[in-house]
Design a protein around this motif. Structure first.
Motif, PDB file in Angstrom:
ATOM      1  N   LEU A 135       2.371   1.924   0.365  1.00 20.85           N
ATOM      2  CA  LEU A 135       2.412   3.232  -0.273  1.00 20.85           C
ATOM      3  C   LEU A 135       2.106   3.029  -1.760  1.00 20.85           C
ATOM      4  O   LEU A 135       2.438   1.975  -2.333  1.00 20.85           O
ATOM      5  N   PHE A 136       1.498   4.025  -2.395  1.00 18.24           N
ATOM      6  CA  PHE A 136       0.986   3.848  -3.749  1.00 18.24           C
ATOM      7  C   PHE A 136       1.601   4.856  -4.723  1.00 18.24           C
ATOM      8  O   PHE A 136       1.987   5.967  -4.335  1.00 18.24           O
ATOM      9  N   ASN A 137       1.666   4.447  -5.988  1.00 19.20           N
ATOM     10  CA  ASN A 137       2.128   5.351  -7.035  1.00 19.20           C
ATOM     11  C   ASN A 137       0.917   6.118  -7.594  1.00 19.20           C
ATOM     12  O   ASN A 137      -0.228   5.861  -7.179  1.00 19.20           O
ATOM     13  N   PRO A 138       1.119   7.051  -8.526  1.00 19.19           N
ATOM     14  CA  PRO A 138      -0.014   7.829  -9.060  1.00 19.19           C
ATOM     15  C   PRO A 138      -1.101   6.977  -9.709  1.00 19.19           C
ATOM     16  O   PRO A 138      -2.250   7.403  -9.834  1.00 19.19           O
ATOM     17  N   GLN A 139      -0.767   5.749 -10.139  1.00 14.84           N
ATOM     18  CA  GLN A 139      -1.749   4.862 -10.748  1.00 14.84           C
ATOM     19  C   GLN A 139      -2.482   4.027  -9.703  1.00 14.84           C
ATOM     20  O   GLN A 139      -3.238   3.111 -10.032  1.00 14.84           O
ATOM     21  N   GLN A 140      -2.235   4.360  -8.415  1.00 20.44           N
ATOM     22  CA  GLN A 140      -2.858   3.667  -7.286  1.00 20.44           C
ATOM     23  C   GLN A 140      -2.487   2.184  -7.215  1.00 20.44           C
ATOM     24  O   GLN A 140      -3.267   1.350  -6.746  1.00 20.44           O
ATOM     25  N   MET A 141      -1.298   1.880  -7.677  1.00 20.94           N
ATOM     26  CA  MET A 141      -0.737   0.540  -7.505  1.00 20.94           C
ATOM     27  C   MET A 141       0.279   0.598  -6.374  1.00 20.94           C
ATOM     28  O   MET A 141       0.921   1.632  -6.145  1.00 20.94           O
ATOM     29  N   VAL A 142       0.422  -0.504  -5.656  1.00 17.77           N
ATOM     30  CA  VAL A 142       1.366  -0.549  -4.535  1.00 17.77           C
ATOM     31  C   VAL A 142       2.778  -0.354  -5.058  1.00 17.77           C
ATOM     32  O   VAL A 142       3.240  -1.089  -5.944  1.00 17.77           O
ATOM     33  N   SER A 143       3.491   0.641  -4.535  1.00 13.23           N
ATOM     34  CA  SER A 143       4.868   0.908  -4.959  1.00 13.23           C
ATOM     35  C   SER A 143       5.876   0.549  -3.863  1.00 13.23           C
ATOM     36  O   SER A 143       7.027   0.253  -4.167  1.00 13.23           O
ATOM     37  N   LYS A 144       5.422   0.598  -2.599  1.00 11.14           N
ATOM     38  CA  LYS A 144       6.304   0.230  -1.490  1.00 11.14           C
ATOM     39  C   LYS A 144       5.529  -0.581  -0.463  1.00 11.14           C
ATOM     40  O   LYS A 144       4.388  -0.243  -0.124  1.00 11.14           O
ATOM     41  N   ILE A 145       6.161  -1.649   0.002  1.00 12.14           N
ATOM     42  CA  ILE A 145       5.565  -2.530   1.014  1.00 12.14           C
ATOM     43  C   ILE A 145       6.402  -2.397   2.276  1.00 12.14           C
ATOM     44  O   ILE A 145       7.548  -2.879   2.333  1.00 12.14           O
ATOM     45  N   ASN A 154       1.951   8.034   6.296  1.00 11.37           N
ATOM     46  CA  ASN A 154       1.048   8.076   5.144  1.00 11.37           C
ATOM     47  C   ASN A 154       0.725   6.693   4.590  1.00 11.37           C
ATOM     48  O   ASN A 154      -0.057   6.576   3.634  1.00 11.37           O
ATOM     49  N   ALA A 155       1.330   5.663   5.157  1.00 11.74           N
ATOM     50  CA  ALA A 155       1.117   4.313   4.642  1.00 11.74           C
ATOM     51  C   ALA A 155      -0.247   3.780   5.071  1.00 11.74           C
ATOM     52  O   ALA A 155      -0.716   4.042   6.183  1.00 11.74           O
ATOM     53  N   LYS A 156      -0.880   3.029   4.174  1.00 14.53           N
ATOM     54  CA  LYS A 156      -2.132   2.340   4.509  1.00 14.53           C
ATOM     55  C   LYS A 156      -1.760   1.024   5.186  1.00 14.53           C
ATOM     56  O   LYS A 156      -1.110   0.172   4.591  1.00 14.53           O
TER      57      LYS A 156
END
Length: 415
Positions: A86-96, A106-108
């Motif tokens: 899952l990603f934060n607004p900056q498109q960095m991974v926030s949750k693994i 919604n997870a990639k």
């Protein structure tokens, strides 16, 4: 029930202050603290504040601060591991997302090829939908999610071992230091409420049905003479009476600006000393309360160190030590003497905990400090595997000692 409540409050206070010292200095050094726990065993209550989970556990016999880097990471991403991101607004991974991916539509979803969550903070893997090999930047505060629980990742600079030796020494030393600080605070509060012992020639609290009360003396009477001898201090009152068991005394006092004379016959205590049932007077003073608190803390530290020396030299044996059962029993007796005695007992236990934890023994704070001092002298850390082994053996021996001491405590109860 009163004893149980007192023990829970006292132990909770001692452990909380000790562990809070570790927590405060660890956070000051920038170390990620995953958990602040009071007690061991199953969790009774937990709440997360920022990046730390505060927990209350079933067995109130200790506590801990779980700092990143002290133990191997609970989760390690390996090639072939199927995870969700899952990603934060900056498109960095926030949750693994480690498992139960169906709960996160919604997870990639990717299959891990490589990952570095300590230095470069990236995850590389193959996207499940298109099979494309992608690289994702990971937020420094990203969290693992496994079985619905979240664990923050620990970049290398947030781990205990990455900090300077000085910062690590301060973090470990802060626990025992806080126990000495707690004793000082308890003494200050106690003396502010109770007052500081005074050596003025004034009668303190009188014991009911003892000679002084029967003779008509009152608390606050200022003693002028005893048997015609001028009195200048309470020490002189105590000394004169102690030397004269079962004797008739003529005591002249000042009360409300009037001079009164009383005839008292002393009693004799178990030590053969004369007594009349009068306690030392107290006076209220902020300055004297603080000064007396330092003096009392210093005296208790000296007594504890003397007892420790006697234990090491064999002057006293292990059978003289008290464990949780013995402390529980003594606390039950202390409770009967009122709040000020409970406070004094709490301060003494806090000093004892501070000194014991500073002993250079494996598994204690003192043992950990010993390894850190060795690292400072050598210029490089001791092999972590060897240190872990030493602490493990030390912990096992401490548990064995605890069992022996507890068994001795139980035997004393039934003797």
């Amino acid at each position: 029930m009163e004893t149980f409540i007192a023990v829970v409050i006292i132990f909770g206070l001692l452990i909380s202050f000790h562990e809070f010292g570790h927590l405060l200095l660890a956070k000051r050094a920038g170390i990620l603290c995953r958990e602040f726990a009071i007690g061991f065993g199953p969790k009774l209550f937990s709440i997360k504040k920022k990046e730390t989970v505060y927990t209350l556990r079933l067995l109130p016999i200790g506590g801990f601060v779980r700092m990143a880097g002290e133990d191997p990471e609970v989760i390690e991403l390996k090639p072939g591991h199927r995870i969700g991101l899952l990603f934060n607004p900056q498109q960095m991974v926030s949750k693994i997302i480690i498992n139960q991916l169906n709960k996160y539509p919604n997870a990639k979803v990717i299959t891990v090829d490589s990952a570095d969550l300590e230095r470069d903070l990236y995850i590389q893997g193959y996207e499940e939908e298109y099979g494309e090999r992608l690289t994702f930047s990971v937020d420094r505060k990203a969290e693992y999610v496994t079985d619905g629980q979240e664990f923050q990742i620990a970049p290398l600079d947030r781990q205990f071992g990455s900090k300077s030796v000085f910062d690590r020494i301060l973090t470990i030393f802060a626990g025992p230091f806080n126990n000495f600080l707690l004793a000082l605070i308890v003494f200050i509060i106690m003396f502010l409420l109770q007052g500081v012992p005074s050596d003025k020639p004034v009668l303190g609290k009188l014991t009911a049905d003892d000679p002084a009360t029967k003779a008509g003396l009152h608390q606050g009477d200022r003693v002028l003479t005893i048997n015609g001898n001028a009195i200048e201090s309470f020490s002189e009152i105590a000394s004169y009476i102690n030397k004269r068991p079962n004797k008739d005394l003529t005591i002249k006092v000042e009360r409300d600006n009037n001079i009164k004379t009383f005839h008292v016959t002393t009693a004799k205590n178990e030590q053969g000393q004369g007594i009349i049932g009068v306690q030392q007077p107290f006076e209220k003073s902020v300055g004297k309360s603080i000064k007396m608190s330092f003096t009392q803390s210093y005296s208790m530290i000296k007594l504890e160190l003397q007892a420790l020396k006697q234990l090491v030299t064999g002057a006293i044996g292990i059978d003289q030590l008290s464990g949780p059962v013995g402390i529980y029993t003594i606390t039950g007796q202390v409770v009967n003497y009122g709040i000020f005695m409970i406070m004094q007992w709490t301060a003494m236990l806090s000093i004892n905990l501070g000194i014991v934890n500073l002993l250079p023994l494996p598994a204690l704070d003192g043992g950990r400090l010993l390894f850190l001092f060795a690292e400072a002298l050598r210029g490089k850390p001791v092999d972590p595997k060897k240190e872990t082994l030493v602490h493990f053996i030390g912990f096992a021996l401490l548990m064995l000692l605890m069992i022996v001491v507890t068994w001795n405590d139980i035997q004393k109860i039934f003797m």
